[in-house]
Write a protein that holds these residues in place. Structure first.
Motif, PDB file in Angstrom:
ATOM      1  N   LEU A 303       0.781  -1.426  -0.164  1.00  0.00           N
ATOM      2  CA  LEU A 303       0.060  -0.079   0.038  1.00  0.00           C
ATOM      3  C   LEU A 303       0.839   1.275   0.127  1.00  0.00           C
ATOM      4  N   GLY A 304       2.018   1.094  -0.083  1.00  0.00           N
ATOM      5  CA  GLY A 304       3.135   2.186  -0.249  1.00  0.00           C
ATOM      6  C   GLY A 304       2.944   3.108   1.183  1.00  0.00           C
ATOM      7  N   GLU A 305       3.174   2.469   2.427  1.00  0.00           N
ATOM      8  CA  GLU A 305       3.182   3.011   3.721  1.00  0.00           C
ATOM      9  C   GLU A 305       4.635   2.873   4.218  1.00  0.00           C
ATOM     10  N   GLU A 306       4.685   3.842   5.013  1.00  0.00           N
ATOM     11  CA  GLU A 306       6.149   3.586   5.856  1.00  0.00           C
ATOM     12  C   GLU A 306       6.250   2.527   6.846  1.00  0.00           C
ATOM     13  N   GLN A 307       7.504   1.775   6.927  1.00  0.00           N
ATOM     14  CA  GLN A 307       7.289   0.768   7.933  1.00  0.00           C
ATOM     15  C   GLN A 307       8.045   1.570   9.135  1.00  0.00           C
ATOM     16  N   THR A 308       7.500   1.539  10.327  1.00  0.00           N
ATOM     17  CA  THR A 308       7.881   2.248  11.596  1.00  0.00           C
ATOM     18  C   THR A 308       7.787   1.447  12.815  1.00  0.00           C
ATOM     19  N   ALA A 309       7.104   0.027  12.668  1.00  0.00           N
ATOM     20  CA  ALA A 309       6.745  -0.331  13.916  1.00  0.00           C
ATOM     21  C   ALA A 309       6.975  -1.981  13.680  1.00  0.00           C
ATOM     22  N   PRO A 310       7.040  -2.654  14.863  1.00  0.00           N
ATOM     23  CA  PRO A 310       7.275  -4.145  14.909  1.00  0.00           C
ATOM     24  C   PRO A 310       6.291  -4.949  14.216  1.00  0.00           C
ATOM     25  N   ALA A 311       4.966  -4.556  14.452  1.00  0.00           N
ATOM     26  CA  ALA A 311       3.845  -5.533  13.782  1.00  0.00           C
ATOM     27  C   ALA A 311       3.759  -5.254  12.423  1.00  0.00           C
ATOM     28  N   GLN A 312       4.640  -4.283  11.697  1.00  0.00           N
ATOM     29  CA  GLN A 312       4.885  -4.122  10.313  1.00  0.00           C
ATOM     30  C   GLN A 312       5.741  -4.970   9.629  1.00  0.00           C
ATOM     31  N   ASP A 313       6.769  -5.435  10.664  1.00  0.00           N
ATOM     32  CA  ASP A 313       8.093  -6.310  10.189  1.00  0.00           C
ATOM     33  C   ASP A 313       7.676  -7.769   9.932  1.00  0.00           C
ATOM     34  N   ILE A 314       7.296  -7.938   8.654  1.00  0.00           N
ATOM     35  CA  ILE A 314       7.044  -9.287   8.326  1.00  0.00           C
ATOM     36  C   ILE A 314       7.862 -10.519   8.805  1.00  0.00           C
ATOM     37  N   GLU A 315       9.077 -10.411   8.833  1.00  0.00           N
ATOM     38  CA  GLU A 315       9.930 -11.332   9.300  1.00  0.00           C
ATOM     39  C   GLU A 315       9.954 -11.338  10.698  1.00  0.00           C
ATOM     40  N   PHE A 316       9.913 -10.349  11.399  1.00  0.00           N
ATOM     41  CA  PHE A 316       9.935 -10.599  12.866  1.00  0.00           C
ATOM     42  C   PHE A 316       8.557 -11.146  13.299  1.00  0.00           C
ATOM     43  N   VAL A 317       7.600 -10.729  12.665  1.00  0.00           N
ATOM     44  CA  VAL A 317       6.429 -11.316  13.144  1.00  0.00           C
ATOM     45  C   VAL A 317       6.149 -12.727  12.980  1.00  0.00           C
ATOM     46  N   LEU A 318       6.533 -13.117  11.669  1.00  0.00           N
ATOM     47  CA  LEU A 318       5.998 -14.415  11.103  1.00  0.00           C
ATOM     48  C   LEU A 318       7.236 -15.374  11.806  1.00  0.00           C
ATOM     49  N   SER A 319       8.380 -14.930  12.046  1.00  0.00           N
ATOM     50  CA  SER A 319       9.485 -15.937  12.619  1.00  0.00           C
ATOM     51  C   SER A 319       9.028 -16.095  14.210  1.00  0.00           C
ATOM     52  N   HIS A 320       8.317 -15.342  14.830  1.00  0.00           N
ATOM     53  CA  HIS A 320       8.027 -15.435  16.115  1.00  0.00           C
ATOM     54  C   HIS A 320       6.621 -15.695  16.978  1.00  0.00           C
ATOM     55  N   SER A 321       5.797 -15.917  15.544  1.00  0.00           N
ATOM     56  CA  SER A 321       4.389 -16.174  16.227  1.00  0.00           C
ATOM     57  C   SER A 321       4.199 -17.500  16.436  1.00  0.00           C
ATOM     58  N   ASP A 322       4.674 -18.319  16.068  1.00  0.00           N
ATOM     59  CA  ASP A 322       4.668 -19.758  16.325  1.00  0.00           C
ATOM     60  C   ASP A 322       5.181 -20.332  17.500  1.00  0.00           C
ATOM     61  N   ASN A 323       4.052 -20.912  18.479  1.00  0.00           N
ATOM     62  CA  ASN A 323       4.462 -20.861  19.908  1.00  0.00           C
ATOM     63  C   ASN A 323       5.025 -22.367  19.915  1.00  0.00           C
ATOM     64  N   ILE A 324       5.051 -23.141  18.992  1.00  0.00           N
ATOM     65  CA  ILE A 324       5.562 -24.422  19.141  1.00  0.00           C
ATOM     66  C   ILE A 324       6.992 -24.450  18.888  1.00  0.00           C
ATOM     67  N   GLN A 325       7.366 -23.598  17.743  1.00  0.00           N
ATOM     68  CA  GLN A 325       8.676 -23.122  17.689  1.00  0.00           C
ATOM     69  C   GLN A 325       9.441 -22.429  18.769  1.00  0.00           C
ATOM     70  N   ALA A 326       8.651 -21.420  19.259  1.00  0.00           N
ATOM     71  CA  ALA A 326       9.209 -20.773  20.152  1.00  0.00           C
ATOM     72  C   ALA A 326       9.378 -21.372  21.528  1.00  0.00           C
ATOM     73  N   THR A 327       8.397 -22.354  21.981  1.00  0.00           N
ATOM     74  CA  THR A 327       8.503 -22.965  22.910  1.00  0.00           C
ATOM     75  C   THR A 327       9.735 -23.900  22.721  1.00  0.00           C
ATOM     76  N   GLY A 328       9.932 -24.666  21.717  1.00  0.00           N
ATOM     77  CA  GLY A 328      10.944 -25.746  21.568  1.00  0.00           C
ATOM     78  C   GLY A 328      12.346 -25.146  21.597  1.00  0.00           C
ATOM     79  N   PHE A 329      12.449 -23.737  21.427  1.00  0.00           N
ATOM     80  CA  PHE A 329      13.719 -23.198  21.452  1.00  0.00           C
ATOM     81  C   PHE A 329      14.044 -22.565  22.898  1.00  0.00           C
ATOM     82  N   VAL A 330      12.891 -21.922  23.312  1.00  0.00           N
ATOM     83  CA  VAL A 330      13.212 -21.738  24.620  1.00  0.00           C
ATOM     84  C   VAL A 330      13.307 -22.587  25.812  1.00  0.00           C
ATOM     85  N   GLU A 331      12.713 -23.750  25.473  1.00  0.00           N
ATOM     86  CA  GLU A 331      12.610 -24.648  26.640  1.00  0.00           C
ATOM     87  C   GLU A 331      13.829 -25.753  26.608  1.00  0.00           C
TER      88      GLU A 331
END
Lengths: 373, 157
Positions: A303-331
């Motif tokens: 949409l031609g908007e400016e990226q300023t925030a974490p929720a817009q960061d596709i790589e950040f959001v998608l890489s950390h949204s999966d709680n199975i992966q997240a819990t695996g790595f943390v635990e």
């Protein structure tokens, strides 16, 4: 790094036995049945099905029982179970316009075609504990009111504004174009909207809620309206090759959310309303709304908007949204890291040795300088 | 007019079979088992033994746009052939293999001219009616929660 260890077999076996005993708890209390969990803890079941990305109420109930109510552990069990089954194929896209609606609200139109029905919701209840539910002999059967139904279509609210050109149309690709599937290919970037929506649909409710909240508080400019939220049953159809026609497999319950956001327009596109979309298994409204808001945030580039925030960061959001992966790595940090730590220990000892040596020599330098003056 | 319908079933027969299969799929395993017991079960062989697998459910972006993968469902399917030659199939959500097998036999029997009426009257119609009643109850209960919001005009009293 984790290095394999040996030993502890007996302790592990006994820990499993102890876990089984603790899981069951006081045996003078009746054991939970899967039916009880499926019927009376339906929101937990829905969450486990959504984040486990597998719709099967009985299985989810079993997973909840086995995991002692740890819903992330239960979702993990669902994900593990699905790997044991063959894949028959892909369903035809569900048609939410034909939903058997049990709830449908809009925060943007009070008089929309098909009307608004509240359905089973916590929205208008005082958050007061109901001690009548604590009574031992809670055998009352609550009765719901009924009313004569009207035969009225319930069009999606976004289709209404679409007629005026005020609402961006849904993106439509060639029906034969490949659709990304995270269960076949691991996540990679750039991730198109099909992958993003699949990732969000099975993402952690808490994570998505926090991200959606962050966009409201100013981390990314979105001012969303809940255009429509609907919940109910949709049919799942599957084209059976050998039969040469589509068979109806049954119905599943889903929540759909259409978030509507203002769009200022750009050189390419006129000002209009844009949308974020949420679709999840079961009645999980909070997540459907969050999903829609985060989906919209991640569309900034298109949409031609400016990226300023974490929720817009596709790589950040998608890489950390999966709680199975997240819990695996943390635990996994709980597993023995003895070799790693031994190496670190040696390193820190050596650095300390050098540090003290340096200080001692600096001190003696200082003393000799003082003596010289 | 050179085009013909590429199926050995008439168009309405085709959709009737789809509807029947949907009705069987929507029934509980207990309902199917009970109905199956009422039948003189014919001789049949397994063409594809009952098998549980996954179907990835798709949604559409915004409701009408391009498809995306929402998540999977468990599905059990089965194919049988009667001694008289008809092939019956079953597909339904869940993991119940007995239900799949029995549904496939019922589907095969329905295709046999001498059994169709019995299957429709004894099994399909009552199941469909019960399912319609359940759906209607949901509709009526939902209808009772229909709401009309009125906008209060600010500063107007």
């Amino acid at each position: 790094m984790y290095v394999a260890v040996k030993g502890g077999e007996k302790a592990i076996r006994n820990a499993h036995k102890l876990l089984a005993k603790r899981r069951r708890g006081d045996t003078s209390v009746p054991a939970l049945t899967l039916e009880q969990i499926a019927e009376q803890l339906s929101h937990s079941v829905a969450r486990v099905m959504g984040e486990g990305s597998l719709y099967d109420e009985k299985l989810a109930a079993l997973a909840i029982k086995q995991s002692r109510g740890d819903l992330i552990e239960a979702a993990f069990l669902m994900r593990a179970y699905r790997t044991t089954l063959p894949r028959f194929g892909y369903s035809q896209p569900v048609d939410t316009a034909k939903m058997l609606v049990e709830r449908r609200i809009s925060a943007t139109y009070k008089d929309l075609p098909g009307g608004q029905v509240l359905g089973p919701t916590f929205d208008y209840s005082h958050r007061l504990l109901d001690f009548s539910l604590a009574a031992e002999d809670d055998e009352r059967t609550p009765q719901a009111e009924t009313a004569e139904t009207r035969d009225e279509p319930v069009p999606r609210v976004t289709d209404l504004l679409g007629d005026e050109g005020l609402m961006e149309p849904d993106p439509l690709t060639d029906e034969d174009a490949p659709v990304g599937d995270l269960t076949r290919e691991p996540l990679s970037f750039p991730a198109d909207r099909d992958l993003r929506l699949q990732n969000l649909a099975r993402g952690d409710e808490g994570f998505l809620l926090a991200l959606a909240y962050s966009t409201q508080r100013g981390y990314g400019r979105t001012h969303p309206f809940a255009g429509e939220i609907r919940y109910g049953e949709v049919e799942v159809e599957f084209y059976a090759e050998e039969l040469g026609f589509a068979v109806t497999l049954g119905t599943i319950k889903v929540t759909e959310c259409q978030m509507v956001n203002q769009f200022q327009g750009s050189a390419k596109a006129a000002p209009t309303f844009t949308r974020g979309y949420g679709l999840v298994f079961g009645q999980v409204e909070r997540k459907a709304m969050s999903m829609a808001m985060v989906d919209r945030s991640m569309r900034w580039q298109e949409l031609g908007e400016e990226q300023t925030a974490p929720a817009q960061d596709i790589e950040f959001v998608l890489s950390h949204s999966d709680n199975i992966q997240a819990t695996g790595f943390v635990e996994h940090l709980k597993l023995p890291h003895y070799v790693d730590f031994q190496a670190e220990l040696d390193l820190v000892r050596r650095m300390r040795g050098e540090w003290f040596e340096k200080r001692a020599s600096a001190e003696s330098d200082g003393t000799s300088r003082e003596a010289a003056e | 007019m050179t085009e013909t319908t590429p199926t050995n079933l008439p168009e309405d027969g085709h959709s009737a079979r789809q509807k029947n299969m949907a009705t069987l799929a929507a029934a509980t395993p207990a309902d199917i088992a009970e109905n199956f017991r009422k039948l003189d079960a014919p001789a049949y062989e397994l063409v594809r033994q009952p098998e549980t697998g996954l179907v990835m459910v798709r949604g559409r972006m915004g409701g009408t746009g391009s498809p995306f993968n929402l998540g999977e469902v468990t599905v059990t399917r089965c194919v049988v052939r009667l001694a008289s030659g008809e092939t019956g199939s079953a597909y339904s959500l869940g993991r119940n293999k007995e239900k799949a097998l029995q549904s496939a036999v019922i589907d095969a029997l329905w295709q046999r001219a001498d059994a169709r009426e019995q299957i429709e009257e004894m099994i399909i119609a009552p199941l469909a009616a019960a399912q319609e009643t359940t759906t209607e109850t949901v509709r009526e209960e939902t209808e009772a929660t229909r709401v009309n919001f009125f906008t209060m005009v600010r500063g107007d009293n």
